[in-house]
Design a protein around this motif. Structure first.
Motif, PDB file in Angstrom:
ATOM      1  N   ARG A  86       1.227 -61.190  32.469  1.00  0.00           N
ATOM      2  CA  ARG A  86       1.450 -61.784  33.793  1.00  0.00           C
ATOM      3  C   ARG A  86       0.997 -63.236  33.823  1.00  0.00           C
ATOM      4  N   ARG A  87      -0.123 -63.516  33.172  1.00  0.00           N
ATOM      5  CA  ARG A  87      -0.631 -64.880  33.164  1.00  0.00           C
ATOM      6  C   ARG A  87       0.353 -65.832  32.476  1.00  0.00           C
ATOM      7  N   LEU A  88       0.943 -65.386  31.377  1.00  0.00           N
ATOM      8  CA  LEU A  88       1.910 -66.224  30.675  1.00  0.00           C
ATOM      9  C   LEU A  88       3.122 -66.509  31.550  1.00  0.00           C
ATOM     10  N   PHE A  89       3.650 -65.481  32.204  1.00  0.00           N
ATOM     11  CA  PHE A  89       4.829 -65.680  33.048  1.00  0.00           C
ATOM     12  C   PHE A  89       4.513 -66.614  34.215  1.00  0.00           C
ATOM     13  N   ARG A  90       3.321 -66.480  34.803  1.00  0.00           N
ATOM     14  CA  ARG A  90       2.932 -67.387  35.890  1.00  0.00           C
ATOM     15  C   ARG A  90       2.834 -68.826  35.391  1.00  0.00           C
ATOM     16  N   GLN A  96       7.987 -74.631  34.852  1.00  0.00           N
ATOM     17  CA  GLN A  96       9.439 -74.712  35.058  1.00  0.00           C
ATOM     18  C   GLN A  96      10.143 -75.355  33.865  1.00  0.00           C
ATOM     19  N   PRO A  97      10.099 -74.708  32.711  1.00  0.00           N
ATOM     20  CA  PRO A  97      10.667 -75.313  31.509  1.00  0.00           C
ATOM     21  C   PRO A  97      12.188 -75.384  31.543  1.00  0.00           C
ATOM     22  N   ASP A  98      12.710 -76.365  30.820  1.00  0.00           N
ATOM     23  CA  ASP A  98      14.153 -76.455  30.585  1.00  0.00           C
ATOM     24  C   ASP A  98      14.536 -75.792  29.274  1.00  0.00           C
ATOM     25  N   ALA A  99      13.580 -75.695  28.342  1.00  0.00           N
ATOM     26  CA  ALA A  99      13.858 -75.135  27.025  1.00  0.00           C
ATOM     27  C   ALA A  99      12.556 -74.643  26.413  1.00  0.00           C
ATOM     28  N   ILE A 100      12.680 -73.716  25.457  1.00  0.00           N
ATOM     29  CA  ILE A 100      11.504 -73.135  24.813  1.00  0.00           C
ATOM     30  C   ILE A 100      11.703 -73.167  23.305  1.00  0.00           C
ATOM     31  N   HIS A 101      10.666 -73.600  22.599  1.00  0.00           N
ATOM     32  CA  HIS A 101      10.681 -73.616  21.135  1.00  0.00           C
ATOM     33  C   HIS A 101       9.627 -72.641  20.630  1.00  0.00           C
ATOM     34  N   LEU A 109       3.297 -63.724  21.132  1.00  0.00           N
ATOM     35  CA  LEU A 109       3.572 -64.765  22.116  1.00  0.00           C
ATOM     36  C   LEU A 109       5.026 -65.229  22.036  1.00  0.00           C
ATOM     37  N   SER A 110       5.596 -65.225  20.840  1.00  0.00           N
ATOM     38  CA  SER A 110       7.021 -65.536  20.705  1.00  0.00           C
ATOM     39  C   SER A 110       7.861 -64.485  21.414  1.00  0.00           C
ATOM     40  N   TRP A 111       7.494 -63.223  21.257  1.00  0.00           N
ATOM     41  CA  TRP A 111       8.260 -62.157  21.908  1.00  0.00           C
ATOM     42  C   TRP A 111       8.179 -62.284  23.423  1.00  0.00           C
ATOM     43  N   LEU A 112       6.967 -62.508  23.940  1.00  0.00           N
ATOM     44  CA  LEU A 112       6.801 -62.581  25.387  1.00  0.00           C
ATOM     45  C   LEU A 112       7.518 -63.799  25.965  1.00  0.00           C
ATOM     46  N   ALA A 113       7.349 -64.951  25.325  1.00  0.00           N
ATOM     47  CA  ALA A 113       8.006 -66.159  25.825  1.00  0.00           C
ATOM     48  C   ALA A 113       9.516 -66.066  25.641  1.00  0.00           C
TER      49      ALA A 113
END
Length: 400
Positions: A86-90, A96-101, A109-113
């Motif tokens: 929950r903390r990561l999603f918050r 408010q990212p436009d992209a994720i690397h 953490l890669s799986w969750l993000a």
């Protein structure tokens, strides 16, 4: 753009993927983008800080016990700690990212993000740094099963665009994750050229009382996938020709079979085991060396490319076509030996020590190769172009 960089490994932890993730984050900032780095807690690193113009947030994590596996080193996982999901999603919603690397396909953490990116329809790059492979049949079978029943199903949920670093990675990802041209980018490892243009921090030869003796540096963590055994088994032949030769092993030793083998062969006194070194000292070790030999079990990773950049003759063990689109000519701008071939290592080292002029010419051409194709600015620009392309495609995809 607002870009999130995610890697369970991140400085002050040392290692190729950690430094590549941090270097690319800094380069994204330098190009005018806003960056948030998300990683797992490590040692006494602060839970949050600003570095090189971007914010780093470290999530509480649990260290995996060392089990003697081929990828055995201190890995930490954050998803097992209550509340981190929950903390990561918050955190990501606030940014408010436009992209994720993402960096690393088997880290939580890669799986969750990645799952967050899927739910928000965000362009996502996933860099494949480490391959779950082993020449030991049992480990190889376990890794294949892990890829088949856990990693591939999870990756299929958020469908990233894969960043593949070399030919071995391309073949591996095609087989294990069913990648291909439509969902892949072939971008090489990024090397921070500017870091090697700085003054040296120390005199390694004085520090270790080596003097003018021939010196081989082998830099990187010692794990079963990079066990240093080919170098140890090459040493009797090398010492027959150059009896004063020393080897400095720089990096944490998680697998010490090479030391026992060195004792069996009577060459233990030739080895100096330094342990991990601060990142700022790495150029000094390369500058002190006559030869660098790290990737001898199959590979040419960050440590080897940095050594090549530094202007020190470097031996690696990959095919000449390892990097798609980059021409490597064995003996001219790269020196390649077959993986796990101690005889070939011995011959390569002896030839280089016997011929300083050839060694210097090879080192110069290796440096030119890395500067032209692996420089951080070049590779970061390619990543940003990939993000921009994906952002442009997002509005044209049919509804699912």
């Amino acid at each position: 753009m607002r870009i999130v960089v995610v890697n369970n490994f991140f400085p002050p932890r040392v290692g190729g993927s950690a430094h590549m993730a941090a270097s690319l984050a800094a380069e994204y900032v330098a190009a005018g983008h806003e960056v948030l780095a998300v990683t797992a807690a490590y040692a006494d690193a602060p839970a949050e800080e600003r570095v090189d113009g971007y914010r780093v947030v470290r999530f509480p994590a649990m260290k995996m016990p060392q089990l003697g596996l081929s990828i055995d080193f201190d890995m930490t996982f954050a998803s097992v700690r209550p509340g981190n999901w929950r903390r990561l999603f918050r955190l990501l919603d606030e940014f408010q990212p436009d992209a994720i690397h993402l960096h690393g396909q088997f880290f939580d953490l890669s799986w969750l993000a990645g799952w967050y990116a899927r739910r928000r329809d965000l362009p996502t790059l996933l860099t494949i740094h480490t391959l779950l492979i082993s020449d030991k049949k049992l480990y190889g079978a376990v890794f294949r099963l892990l890829d088949a029943v856990l990693v591939r199903p999870l990756l299929s949920l958020f469908r990233p665009r894969y960043v593949i670093l070399d030919k071995l990675g391309a073949d591996y990802c095609a087989e294990r994750y069913r990648t291909g041209e439509p969902n892949s980018e072939y971008l090489p490892i990024a090397v921070d050229v500017a870091r090697f243009d700085q003054p040296l921090t120390m005199d390694v030869r004085v520090e270790h009382e080596i003097g003018d003796a021939p010196l081989i540096v082998s830099l990187g963590h010692v794990i079963p996938l990079r066990d240093r055994l080919p170098l140890v088994e090459a040493m009797p032949a090398i010492l027959d020709e150059h009896p004063d030769t020393k080897v400095i092993v720089v990096g944490r030793v998680y697998y010490d079979a090479f030391l026992e083998r060195a004792r069996e062969l009577g060459v233990r006194d030739a080895f100096i085991v330094q342990g991990a070194a601060p990142r700022e000292d790495v150029p000094a070790y390369y500058a002190a060396a006559d030869i660098v030999a790290h990737d001898l079990n199959g590979g040419c990773g960050t440590a080897s490319l940095e050594a090549m950049l530094s202007g020190t003759a470097t031996i690696a063990s990959v095919p000449a076509d390892n990097y798609p689109g980059i021409e490597m000519r064995n003996g001219e701008n790269i020196l390649l030996v077959p993986p796990d071939d101690a005889t070939a290592v011995a011959e390569a080292v002896i030839d280089l020590l016997d011929d300083p002029e050839r060694r210097a010419k090879l080192a110069r051409r290796q440096s030119e190769l890395v500067r032209a194709h692996f420089g951080l600015d070049v590779v970061a620009a390619e990543h940003l172009r990939a993000f921009e392309k994906m952002l442009g495609e997002r509005g044209t995809r049919p509804a699912e």
